[in-house]
Design an enzyme around this catalytic site. Structure first.
Site, PDB file in Angstrom:
ATOM      1  N   ASP A  36       0.871  -6.172  -3.641  1.00 43.18           N
ATOM      2  CA  ASP A  36       1.462  -4.432  -3.207  1.00 43.18           C
ATOM      3  C   ASP A  36       2.541  -4.979  -2.152  1.00 43.18           C
ATOM      4  OD1 ASP A  36       0.138  -1.620  -2.880  1.00 43.18           O
ATOM      5  OD2 ASP A  36       0.329  -2.483  -1.328  1.00 43.18           O
ATOM      6  N   ASP A  54      -8.408   3.627  -6.979  1.00 44.57           N
ATOM      7  CA  ASP A  54      -8.074   3.785  -5.955  1.00 44.57           C
ATOM      8  C   ASP A  54      -7.522   2.858  -4.822  1.00 44.57           C
ATOM      9  OD1 ASP A  54      -7.138   5.547  -3.653  1.00 44.57           O
ATOM     10  OD2 ASP A  54      -9.943   6.101  -3.698  1.00 44.57           O
TER      11      ASP A  54
END
Length: 201
Positions: free
Chosen positions: A70, A41
């Site tokens: 990311d 997550d």
């Protein structure tokens, strides 16, 4: 012998970009699916937080050094959106066409000269899951959002991302050019320098 690093991703396009820059330095990239790493997550509030979450998670399950990125597209007229939600902007993960369609719809009333944007990436490298001194680098790539998609290379928002200083979208660039000038390329160059400084390679 090449140093093996687990890439906290199963995205083949992304893996190819990483490999093109790191393999000449003696680093072999392995995808996390090779080690049955489950999804994690990504509940951070920033690109750096999410990169660290993914890197630590991959290292935990693979018992190897791990590298995560990311990244996303930040559009000025949308106050930085889609940002950390870039891959799931349309509500579902990894649907490039739907994400691009939603972005064009969000910008339909924004004139061509006011559609500035940038790709942003954070890379996080951990030697093990609890590494207290991870290596973190960030970089960006300036551009603007076009009115229509152009090009078939790349992935994500590349067909809409008009590269500053070039009359081309990221999806129209040859891969060898993109791998030299993109946000990820710039971050990987910084990472390679940090690897050398820290004697990681």
């Amino acid at each position: 012998m090449a140093k093996e690093i687990v890439l906290a991703s199963n995205n083949m396009g992304k893996a190819g970009e990483f490999a093109a820059i790191l393999e000449p330095l003696g680093v072999q990239i392995r995808l996390q699916k090779d080690f049955a790493v489950p999804e994690v997550d990504e509940n951070g509030l920033s690109f750096i937080e999410n990169a660290l979450i993914k890197a630590r998670h991959a290292a935990k399950y693979s018992h190897m050094p791990a590298l995560a990125d990311d990244s996303g597209l930040c559009v000025d007229a949308l106050k930085g959106a889609p940002g950390i939600h870039s891959a799931r902007y349309c509500g579902e993960w990894g649907k490039d066409q739907e994400n691009n369609d939603k972005l064009l719809e969000a910008l339909k009333h924004v004139p061509e000269g006011q559609r500035q944007a940038h790709y942003y990436v954070a890379l996080a490298y951990v030697r093990h899951a609890e590494d207290p001194v991870p290596i973190i680098v960030t970089a960006s790539w300036e551009g603007a959002i076009g009115l229509t998609p152009r090009g078939s290379n790349g992935f994500g928002y590349d067909p809409l991302f008009q590269v500053t200083g070039r009359d081309l979208t990221a999806a129209q660039l040859p891969p060898q050019i993109k791998n030299c000038i993109s946000h990820r390329a710039r971050a990987l160059a910084l990472l390679a320098a940090e690897f050398r400084r820290c004697h990681e390679i």
